[in-house]
Motif scaffolding. Structure first.
Motif, PDB file in Angstrom:
ATOM      1  N   ASN A 114      11.235  -8.416   7.387  1.00 49.92           N
ATOM      2  CA  ASN A 114      10.210  -9.039   8.226  1.00 49.92           C
ATOM      3  C   ASN A 114       8.972  -8.147   8.334  1.00 49.92           C
ATOM      4  O   ASN A 114       7.832  -8.632   8.287  1.00 49.92           O
ATOM      5  CB  ASN A 114      10.769  -9.319   9.623  1.00 49.92           C
ATOM      6  CG  ASN A 114      11.677 -10.527   9.645  1.00 49.92           C
ATOM      7  OD1 ASN A 114      11.547 -11.427   8.818  1.00 49.92           O
ATOM      8  ND2 ASN A 114      12.617 -10.550  10.581  1.00 49.92           N
ATOM      9  N   LEU A 115       9.190  -6.852   8.471  1.00 54.70           N
ATOM     10  CA  LEU A 115       8.061  -5.918   8.517  1.00 54.70           C
ATOM     11  C   LEU A 115       7.309  -5.902   7.183  1.00 54.70           C
ATOM     12  O   LEU A 115       6.075  -5.860   7.147  1.00 54.70           O
ATOM     13  CB  LEU A 115       8.555  -4.512   8.863  1.00 54.70           C
ATOM     14  CG  LEU A 115       9.087  -4.305  10.284  1.00 54.70           C
ATOM     15  CD1 LEU A 115       9.627  -2.887  10.448  1.00 54.70           C
ATOM     16  CD2 LEU A 115       7.997  -4.574  11.316  1.00 54.70           C
ATOM     17  N   LYS A 116       8.072  -5.932   6.086  1.00 58.53           N
ATOM     18  CA  LYS A 116       7.428  -5.978   4.770  1.00 58.53           C
ATOM     19  C   LYS A 116       6.635  -7.273   4.589  1.00 58.53           C
ATOM     20  O   LYS A 116       5.551  -7.282   4.002  1.00 58.53           O
ATOM     21  CB  LYS A 116       8.481  -5.856   3.668  1.00 58.53           C
ATOM     22  CG  LYS A 116       9.116  -4.482   3.547  1.00 58.53           C
ATOM     23  CD  LYS A 116      10.121  -4.452   2.401  1.00 58.53           C
ATOM     24  CE  LYS A 116      10.750  -3.069   2.246  1.00 58.53           C
ATOM     25  NZ  LYS A 116      11.732  -3.043   1.130  1.00 58.53           N
ATOM     26  N   GLY A 117       7.183  -8.364   5.082  1.00 59.63           N
ATOM     27  CA  GLY A 117       6.469  -9.638   4.987  1.00 59.63           C
ATOM     28  C   GLY A 117       5.159  -9.612   5.748  1.00 59.63           C
ATOM     29  O   GLY A 117       4.141 -10.120   5.275  1.00 59.63           O
ATOM     30  N   LEU A 118       5.190  -9.003   6.939  1.00 58.35           N
ATOM     31  CA  LEU A 118       3.955  -8.860   7.715  1.00 58.35           C
ATOM     32  C   LEU A 118       2.933  -8.026   6.954  1.00 58.35           C
ATOM     33  O   LEU A 118       1.754  -8.407   6.863  1.00 58.35           O
ATOM     34  CB  LEU A 118       4.266  -8.204   9.062  1.00 58.35           C
ATOM     35  CG  LEU A 118       3.048  -7.757   9.873  1.00 58.35           C
ATOM     36  CD1 LEU A 118       2.212  -8.953  10.307  1.00 58.35           C
ATOM     37  CD2 LEU A 118       3.480  -6.926  11.078  1.00 58.35           C
ATOM     38  N   ALA A 119       3.375  -6.902   6.404  1.00 56.75           N
ATOM     39  CA  ALA A 119       2.456  -6.026   5.672  1.00 56.75           C
ATOM     40  C   ALA A 119       1.859  -6.741   4.459  1.00 56.75           C
ATOM     41  O   ALA A 119       0.652  -6.647   4.196  1.00 56.75           O
ATOM     42  CB  ALA A 119       3.188  -4.758   5.235  1.00 56.75           C
ATOM     43  N   PHE A 120       2.708  -7.464   3.727  1.00 56.12           N
ATOM     44  CA  PHE A 120       2.237  -8.169   2.532  1.00 56.12           C
ATOM     45  C   PHE A 120       1.233  -9.263   2.892  1.00 56.12           C
ATOM     46  O   PHE A 120       0.160  -9.371   2.281  1.00 56.12           O
ATOM     47  CB  PHE A 120       3.430  -8.772   1.791  1.00 56.12           C
ATOM     48  CG  PHE A 120       3.052  -9.576   0.579  1.00 56.12           C
ATOM     49  CD1 PHE A 120       2.745  -8.944  -0.621  1.00 56.12           C
ATOM     50  CD2 PHE A 120       2.992 -10.958   0.637  1.00 56.12           C
ATOM     51  CE1 PHE A 120       2.385  -9.681  -1.742  1.00 56.12           C
ATOM     52  CE2 PHE A 120       2.633 -11.702  -0.474  1.00 56.12           C
ATOM     53  CZ  PHE A 120       2.332 -11.063  -1.667  1.00 56.12           C
ATOM     54  N   LEU A 121       1.561 -10.074   3.890  1.00 54.97           N
ATOM     55  CA  LEU A 121       0.685 -11.184   4.265  1.00 54.97           C
ATOM     56  C   LEU A 121      -0.632 -10.680   4.836  1.00 54.97           C
ATOM     57  O   LEU A 121      -1.709 -11.192   4.500  1.00 54.97           O
ATOM     58  CB  LEU A 121       1.394 -12.076   5.283  1.00 54.97           C
ATOM     59  CG  LEU A 121       0.620 -13.324   5.743  1.00 54.97           C
ATOM     60  CD1 LEU A 121       0.331 -14.238   4.558  1.00 54.97           C
ATOM     61  CD2 LEU A 121       1.418 -14.074   6.809  1.00 54.97           C
ATOM     62  N   PHE A 122      -0.554  -9.668   5.673  1.00 55.13           N
ATOM     63  CA  PHE A 122      -1.766  -9.147   6.299  1.00 55.13           C
ATOM     64  C   PHE A 122      -2.687  -8.516   5.259  1.00 55.13           C
ATOM     65  O   PHE A 122      -3.911  -8.717   5.290  1.00 55.13           O
ATOM     66  CB  PHE A 122      -1.384  -8.122   7.369  1.00 55.13           C
ATOM     67  CG  PHE A 122      -2.369  -8.036   8.489  1.00 55.13           C
ATOM     68  CD1 PHE A 122      -2.456  -9.050   9.424  1.00 55.13           C
ATOM     69  CD2 PHE A 122      -3.217  -6.953   8.608  1.00 55.13           C
ATOM     70  CE1 PHE A 122      -3.372  -8.985  10.458  1.00 55.13           C
ATOM     71  CE2 PHE A 122      -4.131  -6.878   9.637  1.00 55.13           C
ATOM     72  CZ  PHE A 122      -4.211  -7.896  10.567  1.00 55.13           C
ATOM     73  N   ALA A 123      -2.096  -7.751   4.344  1.00 55.05           N
ATOM     74  CA  ALA A 123      -2.904  -7.120   3.295  1.00 55.05           C
ATOM     75  C   ALA A 123      -3.546  -8.166   2.390  1.00 55.05           C
ATOM     76  O   ALA A 123      -4.716  -8.034   1.997  1.00 55.05           O
ATOM     77  CB  ALA A 123      -2.039  -6.170   2.472  1.00 55.05           C
ATOM     78  N   ASN A 124      -2.810  -9.210   2.052  1.00 57.39           N
ATOM     79  CA  ASN A 124      -3.367 -10.263   1.200  1.00 57.39           C
ATOM     80  C   ASN A 124      -4.481 -11.026   1.900  1.00 57.39           C
ATOM     81  O   ASN A 124      -5.487 -11.392   1.268  1.00 57.39           O
ATOM     82  CB  ASN A 124      -2.266 -11.233   0.770  1.00 57.39           C
ATOM     83  CG  ASN A 124      -1.544 -10.777  -0.476  1.00 57.39           C
ATOM     84  OD1 ASN A 124      -1.961 -11.066  -1.589  1.00 57.39           O
ATOM     85  ND2 ASN A 124      -0.466 -10.037  -0.296  1.00 57.39           N
ATOM     86  N   ASN A 125      -4.318 -11.285   3.181  1.00 58.68           N
ATOM     87  CA  ASN A 125      -5.374 -11.982   3.915  1.00 58.68           C
ATOM     88  C   ASN A 125      -6.671 -11.182   3.908  1.00 58.68           C
ATOM     89  O   ASN A 125      -7.756 -11.726   3.674  1.00 58.68           O
ATOM     90  CB  ASN A 125      -4.931 -12.232   5.360  1.00 58.68           C
ATOM     91  CG  ASN A 125      -3.906 -13.339   5.467  1.00 58.68           C
ATOM     92  OD1 ASN A 125      -3.815 -14.195   4.594  1.00 58.68           O
ATOM     93  ND2 ASN A 125      -3.125 -13.334   6.533  1.00 58.68           N
ATOM     94  N   MET A 209     -12.062  -4.114  -1.626  1.00 60.68           N
ATOM     95  CA  MET A 209     -12.177  -5.487  -2.103  1.00 60.68           C
ATOM     96  C   MET A 209     -13.626  -5.970  -2.106  1.00 60.68           C
ATOM     97  O   MET A 209     -13.979  -6.858  -2.882  1.00 60.68           O
ATOM     98  CB  MET A 209     -11.308  -6.410  -1.245  1.00 60.68           C
ATOM     99  CG  MET A 209      -9.825  -6.096  -1.320  1.00 60.68           C
ATOM    100  SD  MET A 209      -9.178  -5.923  -3.010  1.00 60.68           S
ATOM    101  CE  MET A 209      -9.334  -7.593  -3.614  1.00 60.68           C
ATOM    102  N   VAL A 210     -14.468  -5.407  -1.247  1.00 57.51           N
ATOM    103  CA  VAL A 210     -15.905  -5.714  -1.329  1.00 57.51           C
ATOM    104  C   VAL A 210     -16.449  -5.237  -2.674  1.00 57.51           C
ATOM    105  O   VAL A 210     -17.160  -5.963  -3.378  1.00 57.51           O
ATOM    106  CB  VAL A 210     -16.678  -5.058  -0.171  1.00 57.51           C
ATOM    107  CG1 VAL A 210     -18.189  -5.180  -0.395  1.00 57.51           C
ATOM    108  CG2 VAL A 210     -16.318  -5.710   1.151  1.00 57.51           C
ATOM    109  N   ALA A 211     -16.102  -4.003  -3.039  1.00 55.06           N
ATOM    110  CA  ALA A 211     -16.547  -3.467  -4.327  1.00 55.06           C
ATOM    111  C   ALA A 211     -15.982  -4.281  -5.483  1.00 55.06           C
ATOM    112  O   ALA A 211     -16.694  -4.600  -6.448  1.00 55.06           O
ATOM    113  CB  ALA A 211     -16.120  -2.003  -4.449  1.00 55.06           C
ATOM    114  N   GLN A 212     -14.705  -4.633  -5.388  1.00 52.17           N
ATOM    115  CA  GLN A 212     -14.085  -5.430  -6.446  1.00 52.17           C
ATOM    116  C   GLN A 212     -14.742  -6.798  -6.563  1.00 52.17           C
ATOM    117  O   GLN A 212     -14.903  -7.338  -7.657  1.00 52.17           O
ATOM    118  CB  GLN A 212     -12.587  -5.582  -6.154  1.00 52.17           C
ATOM    119  CG  GLN A 212     -11.811  -6.305  -7.230  1.00 52.17           C
ATOM    120  CD  GLN A 212     -11.456  -7.737  -6.849  1.00 52.17           C
ATOM    121  OE1 GLN A 212     -11.964  -8.260  -5.868  1.00 52.17           O
ATOM    122  NE2 GLN A 212     -10.613  -8.363  -7.632  1.00 52.17           N
TER     123      GLN A 212
END
Length: 218
Positions: A114-125, A209-212
């Motif tokens: 669940n913690l990994k899911g939060l990290a993945f979703l938040f980072a992707n957003n 991600m701004v630079a990318q």
């Protein structure tokens, strides 16, 4: 009203009265064009503008463009809150360990995933929202960029840094507001140092991600 047109008569009139005038004007215009000696490949090749002046003008212009574009500005300011609400609904108090049986591997793994899911979703957003908001701006700017660099108004390096820094200032609202909105609802370590670490990593990802986005957009 019906008007019958005699095309043979029109053709005869053109041949006898108008053709000579038209040809004379065409020859006159052609001679003017031949007299033009400007080499557009070398246009403004001697223009010299300081890097500080280039940077200041690009920074100012891009800043004004962002502030005058309601869709872009609203997306930056309010998209963070919207995605933060969704993340908070999905992962409310995900860090709560009261119901975790640490002697049960399945219970521990479910908590960790669940913690990994939060990290993945938040980072992707943060990553994709930031990148796409920049990428979608670039098609409108590329023709101007090509024309102005061809005229030696600025270099590509100065253009990138000017637009990157001006955009990054506004883009910082997204990760900071998202973290502040979500952080205290996750039931994790709520120390100040942990909050600063969350914001630091979110801002670092945001700037990357701004630079990318500029590289992909061009």
């Amino acid at each position: 009203m019906n008007v019958e047109v005699n095309f043979d008569k029109l053709k005869t009139t053109f041949e006898t009265e108008q053709r000579a005038v038209v040809q004379k004007q065409l020859l006159k215009d052609q001679s003017k064009c031949l007299e033009v000696s400007t080499n557009f490949n070398q246009f403004a090749e001697d223009r010299k503008v300081g890097m500080c002046t280039q940077f200041a003008q690009i920074f100012k212009r891009n800043w004004q463009y962002l502030l005058r574009n309601p869709a872009s500005l609203n997306g930056i300011l309010f998209n963070g809150l919207f995605t933060a609400i969704l993340n908070l609904i999905l992962y409310w108090q995900v860090g709560n360990m009261d119901g975790i049986d640490f002697t049960d591997p399945a219970s521990v793994m479910a908590w960790l995933y669940n913690l990994k899911g939060l990290a993945f979703l938040f980072a992707n957003n943060i990553a994709f929202s930031t990148s796409m908001s920049v990428i979608l701006q670039m098609p409108l700017q590329v023709p101007v960029f090509k024309r102005e660099t061809a005229n030696n108004m600025y270099s590509s390096t100065v253009y990138f840094w000017g637009r990157f820094l001006s955009n990054a200032i506004l883009q910082l609202f997204y990760p900071i507001t998202s973290i502040l909105f979500v952080f205290y609802g996750l039931d994790i370590d709520q120390s100040f140092s942990n909050l600063v670490m969350f914001i630091f990593y979110a801002v670092a990802l945001n700037l990357s991600m701004v630079a990318q986005g500029y590289f992909c957009g061009v």
